[in-house]
Design an enzyme around this catalytic site. Structure first.
Site, PDB file in Angstrom:
ATOM      1  N   GLY A 169       2.909   4.393  13.289  1.00 17.19           N
ATOM      2  CA  GLY A 169       3.517   3.120  13.667  1.00 17.19           C
ATOM      3  C   GLY A 169       2.879   2.552  14.926  1.00 17.19           C
ATOM      4  N   GLU A 213       9.993  16.381  14.669  1.00 13.86           N
ATOM      5  CA  GLU A 213      10.386  16.153  13.277  1.00 13.86           C
ATOM      6  C   GLU A 213       9.592  17.102  12.378  1.00 13.86           C
ATOM      7  OE1 GLU A 213       9.142  12.452  11.407  1.00 13.86           O
ATOM      8  OE2 GLU A 213      11.147  12.263  10.562  1.00 13.86           O
ATOM      9  N   GLU A 264      10.060   1.383  10.454  1.00  7.46           N
ATOM     10  CA  GLU A 264      11.043   2.457  10.240  1.00  7.46           C
ATOM     11  C   GLU A 264      10.280   3.749  10.445  1.00  7.46           C
ATOM     12  OE1 GLU A 264      14.090   1.868   9.751  1.00  7.46           O
ATOM     13  OE2 GLU A 264      14.012  -0.240   9.188  1.00  7.46           O
ATOM     14  N   LYS A 314       0.859  -1.180   0.000  1.00 10.23           N
ATOM     15  CA  LYS A 314       0.000   0.000   0.000  1.00 10.23           C
ATOM     16  C   LYS A 314       0.898   1.233   0.000  1.00 10.23           C
ATOM     17  CE  LYS A 314      -1.685   2.995   2.710  1.00 10.23           C
ATOM     18  NZ  LYS A 314      -1.684   4.132   1.795  1.00 10.23           N
ATOM     19  N   GLY A 321       7.029   5.115   8.136  1.00 15.99           N
ATOM     20  CA  GLY A 321       6.184   6.300   8.222  1.00 15.99           C
ATOM     21  C   GLY A 321       6.352   6.957   9.575  1.00 15.99           C
ATOM     22  N   CYS A 369      13.590  10.872   6.536  1.00 19.79           N
ATOM     23  CA  CYS A 369      13.566  10.375   7.910  1.00 19.79           C
ATOM     24  C   CYS A 369      14.911  10.564   8.579  1.00 19.79           C
ATOM     25  CB  CYS A 369      13.192   8.907   7.895  1.00 19.79           C
ATOM     26  SG  CYS A 369      14.194   7.954   6.759  1.00 19.79           S
ATOM     27  N   THR A 394       5.984   8.019  13.490  1.00 15.16           N
ATOM     28  CA  THR A 394       5.977   7.235  14.730  1.00 15.16           C
ATOM     29  C   THR A 394       4.548   7.018  15.244  1.00 15.16           C
ATOM     30  OG1 THR A 394       8.223   7.882  15.291  1.00 15.16           O
ATOM     31  CG2 THR A 394       6.804   7.244  17.132  1.00 15.16           C
ATOM     32  N   GLU A 395       3.710   8.049  15.176  1.00 11.92           N
ATOM     33  CA  GLU A 395       2.337   7.885  15.692  1.00 11.92           C
ATOM     34  C   GLU A 395       1.561   6.855  14.855  1.00 11.92           C
ATOM     35  OE1 GLU A 395       1.208   8.808  18.610  1.00 11.92           O
ATOM     36  OE2 GLU A 395       3.242   9.576  18.854  1.00 11.92           O
TER      37      GLU A 395
HETATM   38  P1  NDP Z   1       2.472   8.374   7.548  1.00 15.42           P
HETATM   39  O1  NDP Z   1       2.746   7.600   8.773  1.00 15.42           O
HETATM   40  O2  NDP Z   1       1.432   9.403   7.592  1.00 15.42           O
HETATM   41  O3  NDP Z   1       2.090   7.424   6.346  1.00 15.42           O
HETATM   42  C1  NDP Z   1       2.876   6.325   5.988  1.00 15.42           C
HETATM   43  C2  NDP Z   1       1.993   5.265   5.378  1.00 15.42           C
HETATM   44  O4  NDP Z   1       1.102   4.783   6.376  1.00 15.42           O
HETATM   45  C3  NDP Z   1       1.129   5.782   4.237  1.00 15.42           C
HETATM   46  O5  NDP Z   1       1.014   4.789   3.267  1.00 15.42           O
HETATM   47  C4  NDP Z   1      -0.193   6.045   4.943  1.00 15.42           C
HETATM   48  O6  NDP Z   1      -1.300   6.034   4.074  1.00 15.42           O
HETATM   49  C5  NDP Z   1      -0.234   4.880   5.904  1.00 15.42           C
HETATM   50  N1  NDP Z   1      -1.141   5.069   7.037  1.00 15.42           N
HETATM   51  C6  NDP Z   1      -1.638   6.228   7.539  1.00 15.42           C
HETATM   52  N2  NDP Z   1      -2.451   5.975   8.597  1.00 15.42           N
HETATM   53  C7  NDP Z   1      -2.462   4.636   8.766  1.00 15.42           C
HETATM   54  C8  NDP Z   1      -3.105   3.764   9.687  1.00 15.42           C
HETATM   55  N3  NDP Z   1      -3.888   4.214  10.660  1.00 15.42           N
HETATM   56  N4  NDP Z   1      -2.891   2.428   9.561  1.00 15.42           N
HETATM   57  C9  NDP Z   1      -2.089   1.949   8.606  1.00 15.42           C
HETATM   58  N5  NDP Z   1      -1.463   2.725   7.688  1.00 15.42           N
HETATM   59  C10 NDP Z   1      -1.639   4.058   7.780  1.00 15.42           C
HETATM   60  O7  NDP Z   1       3.882   8.966   7.134  1.00 15.42           O
HETATM   61  P2  NDP Z   1       4.184   9.915   5.888  1.00 15.42           P
HETATM   62  O8  NDP Z   1       3.727   9.295   4.627  1.00 15.42           O
HETATM   63  O9  NDP Z   1       3.686  11.258   6.265  1.00 15.42           O
HETATM   64  O10 NDP Z   1       5.764   9.861   5.839  1.00 15.42           O
HETATM   65  C11 NDP Z   1       6.536  10.683   6.607  1.00 15.42           C
HETATM   66  C12 NDP Z   1       7.012   9.982   7.865  1.00 15.42           C
HETATM   67  O11 NDP Z   1       7.702   8.788   7.516  1.00 15.42           O
HETATM   68  C13 NDP Z   1       8.000  10.780   8.651  1.00 15.42           C
HETATM   69  O12 NDP Z   1       7.688  10.735  10.010  1.00 15.42           O
HETATM   70  C14 NDP Z   1       9.330  10.090   8.412  1.00 15.42           C
HETATM   71  O13 NDP Z   1      10.262  10.250   9.404  1.00 15.42           O
HETATM   72  C15 NDP Z   1       8.919   8.700   8.226  1.00 15.42           C
HETATM   73  N6  NDP Z   1       9.899   7.990   7.445  1.00 15.42           N
HETATM   74  C16 NDP Z   1      10.747   7.122   8.068  1.00 15.42           C
HETATM   75  C17 NDP Z   1      11.723   6.486   7.366  1.00 15.42           C
HETATM   76  C18 NDP Z   1      12.620   5.508   8.031  1.00 15.42           C
HETATM   77  O14 NDP Z   1      13.257   4.723   7.338  1.00 15.42           O
HETATM   78  N7  NDP Z   1      12.697   5.472   9.330  1.00 15.42           N
HETATM   79  C19 NDP Z   1      11.912   6.716   5.944  1.00 15.42           C
HETATM   80  C20 NDP Z   1      10.959   7.620   5.378  1.00 15.42           C
HETATM   81  C21 NDP Z   1       9.990   8.236   6.129  1.00 15.42           C
HETATM   82  P3  NDP Z   1      -1.849   7.411   3.441  1.00 15.42           P
HETATM   83  O15 NDP Z   1      -0.775   7.899   2.566  1.00 15.42           O
HETATM   84  O16 NDP Z   1      -3.065   6.998   2.728  1.00 15.42           O
HETATM   85  O17 NDP Z   1      -2.113   8.329   4.606  1.00 15.42           O
END
Ligand code: NDP
Length: 488
Positions: free
Chosen positions: A241, A391, A258, A183, A236, A292, A238-239
């Protein structure tokens, strides 16, 4: 210039069982080019029924049929073939990534796509190299372990490196014979769909890789809860996650995460200041700071503060936002207006809490439009300020000072995150001491933002757990079976 899905001949339906199919509800959602504000494509939106279908297809591929029967080396060949195809199409994939995400074409076509292809090739070559072991403890039995794939892997990915982040999951998972349901982030779903088609062309059997774009709180959550998915690999916030961990608990799924970061980039007085200044710019402005691992906290030893900041500010002022499709651009558009508002909000907070703005700080436009933001540097930041703790995920650098090595490490570690860090010094012993004391999954010494598919990447503390890349990634997508052979 082509900017619509039709002009680019993009497929925008769900990718299930080797084919593009509309969603059951017929719903679609728009993905927008953040550099222009124009709608780029209307993408099919998966719902529960589509996810169920994708998971059923993935499970079938994993348990029976050509994918399940394939020898590891054959799987590897498919991945290396896919790597070659991706590399040969880096410009086309990079162009779509840039249109969808706003990142400079220089980054997407010349760095991200080749890195994604390299990752695929690395894991293609690793497909038959995850070994079990034997245990010499008994004379009456032969004891051994083997590693087996976990099954159906649900990959949930963010928007900042849409295909590259996904590849860190897809490549090791497929190399071991798992099936993957991906996804992608809703704001950047396009290259994942293109990649589905490419994998099929490389010979991947139907069902082994499915793509189900749709809202995270609906499709992502349903994946975390789904009894047909054996593991969730998430990148994505932390919240998010934490929400996924809770959702996955009901089926005791394997999970790897991650998450976010607030990484310290520490410059000691004995560093090569030109290299450190260049590194500080790369650390925060590569990928528009939507990274990230961004070096979003620059920690400078007091005695060299003025000398270093002069160089950093001079370089930051040259980082002007530009058309992401121009090969000379190094600072593209932020991923969305929403993200730009978030970044602007943090800049306002930085000023109101007393940090000194020394470069950038304003929204910008290119050709009168787009979600651009200036390369921004704050000086005089204190550890308790919001911009030093949270962040921002944008091109905003917070500069703090420290007195000595202990002070540097203590400020560096004063965060809930632990994804990355860097140390700049000519003193090898001091640099290694600091690298060991920093609580982060990756520490660069005299460098920043360098990656290799063989070197693991992942977080300490609230930056997550589990590792991507290298043989650690193979372990993440496999499980251990112990076999006892009675010899009596
Ligand atoms: P999000 O956590 O908002 O989204 C990440 C993914 O999770 C998207 O596909 C999103 O879908 C999906 N998602 C959102 N809500 C839920 C839920 N309740 N249950 C399951 N899946 C869900 O992150 P961002 O896309 O905003 O990315 C930025 C974040 O990612 C930053 O905090 C960054 O630090 C982190 N990151 C970490 C990395 C690492 O390797 N540690 C690398 C890259 C980014 P949708 O798009 O539809 O909302």
């Amino acid at each position: 210039m082509s900017t619509t899905a039709a002009d680019l001949a993009l497929k925008t339906d769900l990718f299930i069982d080797g084919q593009f199919v509309p969603s059951e509800t017929g719903k679609r959602f728009a993905t927008v080019n953040p550099a222009t504000g124009e709608t780029l494509a209307e993408v099919a939106e998966a719902g529960q029924a589509d996810l169920d279908r994708a998971v059923a297809g993935a499970r079938k591929a994993f348990e029976s049929g050509p994918w399940a029967a394939m020898k590891p080396r054959q799987r590897g060949r498919i991945l290396t073939r896919a790597a070659e195809l991706l590399l040969s199409r880096a410009d086309a994939f990079g162009r779509v990534e840039t249109l969808d995400n706003g990142k400079p074409i220089f980054e997407s076509a010349k760095i991200d796509m080749p890195a994604a292809a390299e990752c695929l090739a690395y894991f293609g070559e690793s497909a038959d190299k995850l070994y079990g072991d034997t245990h010499p403890g008994r004379t009456d039995a032969f004891l051994m372990t083997i590693r087996e794939p976990v099954g159906v892997v649900g990959a949930i990915t963010p928007w900042n490196f849409p295909l590259l982040q996904a590849m860190w999951k897809i490549a090791p998972a497929l190399a071991l014979g798992n099936a993957v349901v991906l996804k992608p982030a809703s704001v950047t779903p396009l290259t994942a769909l293109m990649f589905g088609e490419l994998l099929a062309e490389a010979g991947l059997p139907p069902g082994a890789f499915q793509v189900v774009p749709g809202p995270g709180p609906v499709v992502g959550k349903a994946m975390a809860e789904h009894p047909g998915i054996d593991k969730i690999s998430f990148t994505g916030e932390t919240e998010t996650g934490k929400a996924i961990l809770r959702a996955a608990a009901g089926t005791v799924k394997r999970v790897s995460m991650e998450l976010g970061g607030k990484s310290p980039n520490i410059v000691f007085a004995d560093a090569d200041l030109d290299a450190a200044a260049k590194g500080a710019i790369n650390a925060i402005f590569y990928g528009k700071g939507e990274l990230c691992s961004a070096g979003s906290r620059l920690l400078v030893q007091e005695s060299i503060h003025d000398a270093l900041m002069e160089k950093v500010v001079e370089r930051a002022k040259k980082m002007t936002p530009g058309d992401p499709l121009d090969p000379k651009t190094r600072l593209g558009a932020l991923v969305s207006e929403k993200q730009r508002d978030t970044v602007a909000g943090y800049v306002a907070k930085g000023e109101s809490e007393g940090a000194r703005l020394v470069a950038g700080g304003k929204r910008a436009a290119v050709n009168g439009k787009g979600a651009f933001f200036e390369a921004t540097v704050f000086d005089g930041v204190r550890p308790e300020m919001t911009i030093a703790r949270e962040e921002i995920f944008g091109p905003v650098l917070a500069t703090l000072t420290f007195q000595d090595e202990n002070d540097a490490v203590s400020i560096g570690n004063s965060t809930i995150y632990g994804l990355a860090a860097a140390v700049w010094s000519r003193d090898v012993k001091k640099a290694i001491r600091a690298a060991k004391a920093l609580k982060a999954g990756t520490v660069w010494i005299n460098a920043y933002n360098l990656y290799d598919p063989g070197l693991p990447f992942g977080g300490y503390k609230e930056s997550g757990f589990g590792r991507e890349r290298g043989h650690y990634a193979l372990e993440e997508y496999s499980q251990v079976k112990s076999i006892w052979v009675d010899l009596t």
